[in-house]
Write a protein that holds these residues in place. Structure first.
Motif, PDB file in Angstrom:
ATOM      1  N   ARG A 274      -0.562   5.825  -2.087  1.00  0.00           N
ATOM      2  CA  ARG A 274      -1.123   4.686  -1.228  1.00  0.00           C
ATOM      3  C   ARG A 274      -1.096   3.336  -2.313  1.00  0.00           C
ATOM      4  O   ARG A 274      -0.597   2.118  -1.561  1.00  0.00           O
ATOM      5  N   ASP A 275      -1.241   3.469  -3.290  1.00  0.00           N
ATOM      6  CA  ASP A 275      -1.562   2.305  -4.216  1.00  0.00           C
ATOM      7  C   ASP A 275      -0.068   1.819  -4.488  1.00  0.00           C
ATOM      8  O   ASP A 275       0.144   0.451  -4.288  1.00  0.00           O
ATOM      9  N   ASP A 276       0.839   2.584  -4.577  1.00  0.00           N
ATOM     10  CA  ASP A 276       2.192   1.992  -4.769  1.00  0.00           C
ATOM     11  C   ASP A 276       2.943   1.590  -3.678  1.00  0.00           C
ATOM     12  O   ASP A 276       3.355   0.417  -3.495  1.00  0.00           O
ATOM     13  N   ARG A 277       2.273   1.959  -2.343  1.00  0.00           N
ATOM     14  CA  ARG A 277       2.922   1.362  -1.072  1.00  0.00           C
ATOM     15  C   ARG A 277       2.086   0.017  -0.954  1.00  0.00           C
ATOM     16  O   ARG A 277       2.619  -1.046  -0.380  1.00  0.00           O
ATOM     17  N   ASP A 278       0.765   0.055  -1.289  1.00  0.00           N
ATOM     18  CA  ASP A 278       0.118  -1.263  -1.310  1.00  0.00           C
ATOM     19  C   ASP A 278       0.616  -2.447  -2.218  1.00  0.00           C
ATOM     20  O   ASP A 278       0.796  -3.309  -1.868  1.00  0.00           O
ATOM     21  N   ARG A 279       1.035  -1.709  -3.537  1.00  0.00           N
ATOM     22  CA  ARG A 279       1.645  -2.820  -4.413  1.00  0.00           C
ATOM     23  C   ARG A 279       3.026  -3.153  -3.867  1.00  0.00           C
ATOM     24  O   ARG A 279       3.224  -4.171  -4.016  1.00  0.00           O
ATOM     25  N   ASP A 280       3.933  -2.320  -3.279  1.00  0.00           N
ATOM     26  CA  ASP A 280       5.237  -2.618  -2.667  1.00  0.00           C
ATOM     27  C   ASP A 280       4.953  -3.604  -1.630  1.00  0.00           C
ATOM     28  O   ASP A 280       5.787  -4.565  -1.407  1.00  0.00           O
ATOM     29  N   ARG A 283       4.032  -6.984  -3.029  1.00  0.00           N
ATOM     30  CA  ARG A 283       5.376  -7.463  -3.490  1.00  0.00           C
ATOM     31  C   ARG A 283       5.914  -8.190  -2.648  1.00  0.00           C
ATOM     32  O   ARG A 283       6.778  -9.425  -2.723  1.00  0.00           O
ATOM     33  N   GLU A 284       6.295  -7.423  -1.585  1.00  0.00           N
ATOM     34  CA  GLU A 284       7.104  -7.714  -0.477  1.00  0.00           C
ATOM     35  C   GLU A 284       6.452  -8.954   0.201  1.00  0.00           C
ATOM     36  O   GLU A 284       7.430 -10.185   0.731  1.00  0.00           O
ATOM     37  N   ARG A 285       5.183  -9.041   0.320  1.00  0.00           N
ATOM     38  CA  ARG A 285       4.538 -10.098   0.804  1.00  0.00           C
ATOM     39  C   ARG A 285       4.869 -11.396   0.094  1.00  0.00           C
ATOM     40  O   ARG A 285       5.151 -12.381   0.502  1.00  0.00           O
ATOM     41  N   ASP A 286       4.482 -11.272  -1.340  1.00  0.00           N
ATOM     42  CA  ASP A 286       4.849 -12.388  -2.164  1.00  0.00           C
ATOM     43  C   ASP A 286       6.203 -12.787  -2.200  1.00  0.00           C
ATOM     44  O   ASP A 286       6.709 -13.974  -2.199  1.00  0.00           O
ATOM     45  N   LYS A 287       7.197 -11.625  -2.125  1.00  0.00           N
ATOM     46  CA  LYS A 287       8.593 -12.169  -2.115  1.00  0.00           C
ATOM     47  C   LYS A 287       8.900 -13.253  -0.945  1.00  0.00           C
ATOM     48  O   LYS A 287       9.666 -13.993  -0.987  1.00  0.00           O
ATOM     49  N   ARG A 288       8.161 -12.550   0.133  1.00  0.00           N
ATOM     50  CA  ARG A 288       8.586 -13.297   1.549  1.00  0.00           C
ATOM     51  C   ARG A 288       7.976 -14.747   1.300  1.00  0.00           C
ATOM     52  O   ARG A 288       8.388 -15.775   1.897  1.00  0.00           O
TER      53      ARG A 288
END
Length: 357
Positions: A274-280, A283-288
């Motif tokens: 869950r933590d990895d998914r949240d971080r991913d 990160r994806e939100r930051d990339k967008r």
């Protein structure tokens, strides 16, 4: 059997390798060899418990070796050792089941002896029955005499009637006699039962004991081979079963601990995922967001560059028009200069021509 016992005695005195030659290598001792008694390796051999008793099992056909038993005890617990224990349990359980049936039969026997099947008459009732029997006997004798007199006188029907009445009285007298006889038998049975009720059955070996017997006789029974043998069988069986129960509980506890550890590990793994998914996702939100910001800056820069390019193109066009105008003006001026120069030259040429003339 005698030969096996003699061989075992010689092995005990001289060692198991007594027949090995000096140049031969002695056989390595192994508790799994079929020559050793499995029951003796586990605890003890029941054949040694009831020697010269009613429960004597005879001599054991296998070897009883202490060193082999030490190796058996030191060996790690395995399926093979469990098989030996299972065989010991089956043998002991069969013997204990047999003595349990003996105990039940002994108690049933005491209960059957103490049971009264018919009511017992009191002495007064017995005396009254005796008096009635005597009266009936007198009546029967009188009726027989009257029947005989009637027969002599030729009154056959009266004689037959008297004899029928005599038979009824005899049946009544026989009933009273049987009642008294049964009462006497019941009294004798009660007396025997009262004596038998002083007996009890030993719950260990099934022997009959006298209630309130002398302490010396009780001690002799408790120290006897049969009683001690069955008590030892029960104790050994309970020890093995409790040991196995404890092992099962410990195994179940370890399994429960393993299940809890796996559950905790799975929970930790799920949390990490869950933590990895949240971080991913972050990160994806930051990339967008960065892409959106870069795209906004690019669009703004493109808009500014397009305006600058349009202004540059306008200036270039204006400069080109101006240059074209300058060039046209220069061409026109050159053309006029050329025409004026040609006209001047022609006039000068004409002037020179006139002068020569």
């Amino acid at each position: 059997m005698a030969a096996a016992a003699a061989a075992a005695l010689l092995d005990e005195l001289m060692g198991r390798n007594r027949n090995v030659l000096p140049n031969e290598k002695p056989k390595e001792l192994n508790w799994e060899d079929p020559e050793f008694c499995k029951l003796y390796l586990v605890k003890f051999c029941p054949h040694d418990l009831f020697v010269n008793t009613r429960a004597d099992l005879g001599a054991c056909s296998r070897v009883h070796d202490d060193e082999a038993r030490e190796l058996f005890e030191k060996a790690p617990y395995s399926y093979r050792k469990q098989q030996y224990e299972d065989e010991f349990i089956r043998f002991c359980q069969s013997m204990l089941n047999e003595v349990e049936r003996k105990i039940i039969k002994g108690k049933q026997r005491l209960a059957l002896i103490g049971r009264t099947e018919a009511p017992t008459l009191t002495p007064a009732q017995t005396q009254r029955n005796e008096e009635q029997i005597a009266l009936l006997t007198e009546k029967i004798n009188k009726l027989v005499e009257e029947a005989e007199q009637s027969g002599i006188q030729g009154n056959v029907e009266q004689a037959q009637g008297l004899m029928r009445l005599c038979d009824q009285l005899k049946e009544e007298r026989e009933t009273l006699r049987k009642s008294n006889d049964n009462s006497h038998y019941n009294q004798t049975a009660e007396l025997a039962a009262a004596q038998e009720k002083q007996m009890e059955v030993c719950d260990v070996c099934g022997a009959f004991l006298i209630v309130g017997d002398a302490q010396q006789r009780i001690d002799d029974h408790l120290m006897g081979k049969q009683h001690v043998g069955y008590a030892r069988l029960k104790s050994a069986l309970q020890e093995i079963m409790s040991k196995r129960e404890k092992a099962r509980d410990e195994k179940e506890q370890r399994r429960e601990e393993d299940r809890k550890q796996r559950a905790r590990a799975n929970e930790e793994l799920d949390r990490r995922r869950r933590d990895d998914r949240d971080r991913d996702r972050d990160r994806e939100r930051d990339k967008r967001r960065r892409r959106d910001d870069d795209k906004g800056r690019h669009d703004s820069s493109s808009h500014r560059n397009s305006g600058h390019r349009s202004r540059s193109r306008s200036r270039d066009k204006h400069d080109r028009h101006r240059d074209d105008d300058h060039r046209r003006h220069a061409r026109d001026k050159g053309s006029r200069d050329h025409r004026s120069s040609s006209h001047h030259n022609r006039r000068r040429h004409r002037s020179r021509s006139r002068s020569h003339k």
